[in-house]
Write a protein that holds these residues in place. Structure first.
Motif, PDB file in Angstrom:
ATOM      1  N   ILE A  58     -28.782  35.740 -13.907  1.00  0.00           N
ATOM      2  CA  ILE A  58     -27.761  35.114 -13.126  1.00  0.00           C
ATOM      3  C   ILE A  58     -28.154  34.096 -11.999  1.00  0.00           C
ATOM      4  O   ILE A  58     -27.728  32.878 -11.725  1.00  0.00           O
ATOM      5  CB  ILE A  58     -26.484  35.920 -12.469  1.00  0.00           C
ATOM      6  N   ARG A  59     -29.031  34.629 -11.098  1.00  0.00           N
ATOM      7  CA  ARG A  59     -29.659  33.929 -10.237  1.00  0.00           C
ATOM      8  C   ARG A  59     -30.616  32.679 -10.620  1.00  0.00           C
ATOM      9  O   ARG A  59     -30.436  31.854  -9.971  1.00  0.00           O
ATOM     10  CB  ARG A  59     -30.327  34.895  -9.198  1.00  0.00           C
ATOM     11  N   SER A  60     -31.386  33.211 -11.661  1.00  0.00           N
ATOM     12  CA  SER A  60     -32.170  32.068 -12.086  1.00  0.00           C
ATOM     13  C   SER A  60     -31.408  30.766 -12.511  1.00  0.00           C
ATOM     14  O   SER A  60     -31.938  29.792 -12.463  1.00  0.00           O
ATOM     15  CB  SER A  60     -33.545  32.644 -12.853  1.00  0.00           C
ATOM     16  N   ASP A  61     -30.411  31.202 -13.075  1.00  0.00           N
ATOM     17  CA  ASP A  61     -29.694  30.142 -13.828  1.00  0.00           C
ATOM     18  C   ASP A  61     -28.658  29.373 -12.673  1.00  0.00           C
ATOM     19  O   ASP A  61     -27.932  28.412 -13.000  1.00  0.00           O
ATOM     20  CB  ASP A  61     -28.973  30.556 -15.027  1.00  0.00           C
ATOM     21  N   GLY A  62     -28.510  30.061 -11.685  1.00  0.00           N
ATOM     22  CA  GLY A  62     -27.811  29.365 -10.616  1.00  0.00           C
ATOM     23  C   GLY A  62     -26.381  29.541 -10.937  1.00  0.00           C
ATOM     24  O   GLY A  62     -25.717  28.770 -10.315  1.00  0.00           O
TER      25      GLY A  62
ATOM     26  N   ALA B 149     -19.027  47.524 -12.603  1.00  0.00           N
ATOM     27  CA  ALA B 149     -18.492  48.442 -11.619  1.00  0.00           C
ATOM     28  C   ALA B 149     -18.885  47.978 -10.293  1.00  0.00           C
ATOM     29  O   ALA B 149     -18.153  48.458  -9.222  1.00  0.00           O
ATOM     30  CB  ALA B 149     -19.148  50.033 -11.918  1.00  0.00           C
ATOM     31  N   THR B 150     -19.971  47.386 -10.023  1.00  0.00           N
ATOM     32  CA  THR B 150     -20.151  46.686  -8.740  1.00  0.00           C
ATOM     33  C   THR B 150     -19.542  45.416  -8.135  1.00  0.00           C
ATOM     34  O   THR B 150     -19.795  44.790  -7.354  1.00  0.00           O
ATOM     35  CB  THR B 150     -21.759  46.646  -8.664  1.00  0.00           C
ATOM     36  N   GLY B 151     -18.932  44.902  -9.125  1.00  0.00           N
ATOM     37  CA  GLY B 151     -18.222  43.608  -8.966  1.00  0.00           C
ATOM     38  C   GLY B 151     -19.012  42.492  -9.446  1.00  0.00           C
ATOM     39  O   GLY B 151     -18.696  41.186  -9.060  1.00  0.00           O
ATOM     40  N   ALA B 152     -20.306  42.562  -9.841  1.00  0.00           N
ATOM     41  CA  ALA B 152     -21.287  41.552 -10.200  1.00  0.00           C
ATOM     42  C   ALA B 152     -20.706  40.607 -11.249  1.00  0.00           C
ATOM     43  O   ALA B 152     -21.060  39.421 -11.141  1.00  0.00           O
ATOM     44  CB  ALA B 152     -22.766  42.068 -10.453  1.00  0.00           C
TER      45      ALA B 152
ATOM     46  N   GLU C 222     -31.222  44.906 -13.917  1.00  0.00           N
ATOM     47  CA  GLU C 222     -32.036  44.025 -12.859  1.00  0.00           C
ATOM     48  C   GLU C 222     -32.389  42.785 -13.498  1.00  0.00           C
ATOM     49  O   GLU C 222     -32.167  41.446 -12.954  1.00  0.00           O
ATOM     50  CB  GLU C 222     -33.426  44.707 -12.753  1.00  0.00           C
ATOM     51  N   ARG C 223     -32.469  42.691 -14.834  1.00  0.00           N
ATOM     52  CA  ARG C 223     -33.155  41.551 -15.563  1.00  0.00           C
ATOM     53  C   ARG C 223     -31.742  40.786 -15.687  1.00  0.00           C
ATOM     54  O   ARG C 223     -31.788  39.322 -15.524  1.00  0.00           O
ATOM     55  CB  ARG C 223     -33.681  41.771 -16.939  1.00  0.00           C
TER      56      ARG C 223
ATOM     57  N   LEU D 129     -20.868  39.063  -6.423  1.00  0.00           N
ATOM     58  CA  LEU D 129     -22.212  39.253  -6.789  1.00  0.00           C
ATOM     59  C   LEU D 129     -23.124  39.200  -5.682  1.00  0.00           C
ATOM     60  O   LEU D 129     -24.196  39.863  -5.574  1.00  0.00           O
ATOM     61  CB  LEU D 129     -22.272  37.825  -7.654  1.00  0.00           C
ATOM     62  N   GLU D 130     -22.869  38.573  -4.590  1.00  0.00           N
ATOM     63  CA  GLU D 130     -23.829  38.230  -3.440  1.00  0.00           C
ATOM     64  C   GLU D 130     -23.927  39.644  -2.548  1.00  0.00           C
ATOM     65  O   GLU D 130     -24.650  39.715  -1.938  1.00  0.00           O
ATOM     66  CB  GLU D 130     -23.403  37.116  -2.412  1.00  0.00           C
TER      67      GLU D 130
END
Length: 233
Positions: A22-26, A59-62, A16-17, A77-78
């Motif tokens: 990834i999201r907070s750094d854009g 494994a999730t493609g993120a 989760e972190r 990711l999305e």
């Protein structure tokens, strides 16, 4: 009846972190992430724990792990939903119990860190404290980065004590209970005071002052607990 059967593991919480980072750094698909070594230092977790979280994300493609090249944001990711089986209303008793648990474990670990820390341990502590110093300003992004730096400081202080089992206990307390820790930071809401108390702890560890390191850590956590009690009451 307990409702904690779905409480996430350390790897769940780290996953989760990582998504939050990834999201907070854009970052977007194809962007490169810091190295595994940098990430393990940033989150102050062991390499095996980090690699388990990276494998889950791959494994999730993120993310994509490219051998010899690095870690990259994946195209999917999305479509990844942040794993959070721990959605619930945070109650005040649990926040205080978490701080009580930390009060039992972290002060003697700080004393041990002052007794036996290595130069690399001290460098890690200085690095995460410098990161905290850069994020004392208001704002959601600074708050998230400050939370990561503060938690990394406490995990690194435990790691400097040299007891890998107790270090894993602190890892679990802080990562699995990250939602509680973020709530504690939000309620406490005194970034400069928090930072100065961390500086005092580091100074005692650097000086090899075992008693002072233990007392500074104890008073720091007791101070946070007192404020939380006052504001919840």
């Amino acid at each position: 009846m307990s409702h904690d059967v779905a409480r996430p593991s350390l790897a769940d919480a780290l996953t989760e972190r990582m998504l939050e980072l990834i999201r907070s750094d854009g970052l977007r698909a194809g962007d490169r992430l810091p190295s595994a070594r940098e990430l393990s230092q940033r989150f102050a977790v062991t390499t095996p724990t980090l690699r388990e979280a990276l494998r889950r994300l791959e494994a999730t493609g993120a993310i994509q792990l490219r051998h010899g090249s690095g870690i990259y944001v994946g195209a999917d990711l999305e479509r990844v939903i942040i794993p959070n089986p721990n959605v619930r209303t945070l109650d005040g008793d649990r926040l205080l119990q978490l701080l009580d648990a930390r009060l039992l474990i972290e002060p003697p670990l700080a004393a041990q860190a002052a007794h036996r820390s290595e130069p690399g341990d001290l460098e890690t502590l200085r690095t995460v404290l410098a990161e905290a110093a850069q994020n004392l300003t208001p704002g959601e992004e600074a708050e998230a980065r400050l939370h990561d730096a503060n938690m990394a400081f406490h995990r690194a202080a435990a790691g400097a004590a040299g007891n890998s089992v107790l270090c894993e206990v602190i890892d679990s307390l802080l990562m699995v209970h990250s939602s509680e820790q973020r709530e504690i930071q939000r309620i406490f809401d005194d970034r400069t005071r928090d930072y100065e108390e961390h500086r005092a702890i580091l100074g005692a560890i650097e000086a090899g002052a075992e008693r002072e390191a233990e007392e500074f850590m104890r008073s720091h956590l007791a101070d946070v607990k007192h404020v939380i009690e006052q504001r919840l009451g």
